[in-house]
Enzyme design. Structure first.
Site, PDB file in Angstrom:
ATOM      1  CB  THR A 200     -24.278  32.259 -14.046  1.00 55.79           C
ATOM      2  OG1 THR A 200     -25.532  32.888 -13.766  1.00 55.79           O
ATOM      3  CG2 THR A 200     -24.500  30.909 -14.717  1.00 55.79           C
TER       4      THR A 200
ATOM      5  CG  LEU B  60     -18.186  35.078 -18.651  1.00 58.96           C
ATOM      6  CD1 LEU B  60     -18.659  36.180 -19.576  1.00 58.96           C
ATOM      7  CD2 LEU B  60     -16.652  35.098 -18.563  1.00 58.96           C
ATOM      8  CG  HIS B  61     -25.242  34.547 -17.347  1.00 62.32           C
ATOM      9  ND1 HIS B  61     -25.734  34.507 -16.054  1.00 62.32           N
ATOM     10  CD2 HIS B  61     -25.442  35.821 -17.768  1.00 62.32           C
ATOM     11  CE1 HIS B  61     -26.218  35.687 -15.717  1.00 62.32           C
ATOM     12  NE2 HIS B  61     -26.058  36.513 -16.734  1.00 62.32           N
ATOM     13  CG  ASP B  62     -24.478  31.587 -22.267  1.00 59.76           C
ATOM     14  OD1 ASP B  62     -24.740  32.342 -23.208  1.00 59.76           O
ATOM     15  OD2 ASP B  62     -25.347  31.193 -21.456  1.00 59.76           O
TER      16      ASP B  62
END
Ligand code: RIB
Ligand code: CA
Length: 314
Positions: free
Chosen positions: A197, A243-245
């Site tokens: 991520t 922008l992890h998720d």
């Protein structure tokens, strides 16, 4: 190919919000059966409200949103307002209060009921926050494991440092005991940890591309990400926030954007110093059977092209 049935479990959170929007913009690929909310970035009262605010932004006030566990299994709840703001969705510019209802059923019961009424291996779970709801569902109804196709989660770190403690990533660190139950349950896992991520950074150019979509959705997202971005550049030395998720949803939509490796993942739950560390056997030194595909690479330009493409649809 019919759209893949998924349940998104989340703690919105600006990056959760982008993941939800991408999923809701892709009905040809994903059938979002429901959104279950958990305490994490902010308390449950806010995460369930934020999930409904995002559904209304996406034009989906019909989508069932469920509130789940208000705290981790063992640890006290630790939230992340410093990153996400007091509301958990600061910068969105959205009305504070959604008008769509919250479902009465508990999120855990929705997950159980949905899985038990499905065919074997039919349901994909996408946890984007602490795994408390998923763990409680597995403990309460172990039979759901056979109904789960994959658990695709944002959490942990395979090779790099943590972001909540030196060793643990926020989602796992918040509820390491829940994460351990999920890792050991036997359902196929796909892990999007900080290693991957942190390769998808919301740079100013990418933020501009989102802003230039010029729709109310794009305006809300660029406002959210501008707020969300404010800490990470000095913290990580990157020109924007990871922008992890949305990596979880992007993989479902375009898996070739990512590279991963089959390996064994465990969660440290005994040592105070490394509590919540995902112990990833990257070189296979333990001989443990792999239980996960752990992602470590992403085509970041391709990822952001997908983000813009999906947000442009709403
Ligand atoms: O460590 C990043 C994760 O923690 C993301 O899911 C973010 O939304 C927070 O929940
Ligand atoms: Ca999250």
């Amino acid at each position: 190919m019919p759209p893949r049935p998924i349940i998104i479990d989340c703690d919105p959170g600006q990056d959760d919000a982008v993941a939800l929007l991408m999923a809701l913009a892709s009905p040809e690929s994903l059938k979002v059966l429901g959104i279950t909310c958990v305490a994490g970035n902010v308390p449950l009262e806010l995460t369930q409200r934020n999930a409904r605010r995002v559904c209304e932004l996406a034009g989906r006030p019909d989508l069932p949103v469920f509130a789940g566990c208000p705290r981790p299994l063992i640890l006290p709840l630790g939230t992340a307002e410093a990153v996400h703001g007091q509301s958990g969705l600061d910068g969105s510019g959205l009305p504070d209060q959604p008008t769509m209802p919250l479902q009465d059923r508990h999120a855990v019961d929705f997950i159980i009921d949905t899985c038990l009424s499905a065919a074997d291996g039919e349901i994909t779970l996408c946890p984007l926050g602490p795994m408390t709801n998923i763990a409680v569902a597995i403990v309460k109804a172990p039979k759901i494991v056979g109904k789960i196709r994959e658990i695709i989660f944002m959490g942990g770190a395979a090779l790099g440092p943590g972001n909540r403690t030196p060793s643990a990533e926020f989602n796992i660190a918040t509820d390491p005991h829940a994460a351990r139950i999920v890792m050991e349950a036997g359902a196929p896992l796909v892990m999007f940890g900080l290693d991957v991520t942190h390769t998808v950074i919301t740079t100013p150019t990418r933020l501009d591309a989102i802003r230039k979509i010029g729709t109310p959705v794009a305006e809300a997202v660029s406002g959210m990400l501008s707020f969300y971005d404010r800490h990470d550049p000095e913290r990580y030395g990157e020109p924007g926030a990871p922008l992890h998720d949305p990596c979880v949803i992007a993989w479902l939509l375009q898996p070739d954007l990512f590279r991963g490796k089959e390996t064994h993942v465990a969660v440290e739950t005994t040592s105070p110093l490394t509590l919540g560390r995902t112990v990833v056997d990257w070189w296979g030194v333990t001989g443990n059977e792999p239980n996960a595909i752990v992602m470590d690479r992403a085509d970041s330009d391709g990822f952001y092209a997908l983000v813009v493409d999906r947000l442009s649809r709403l």
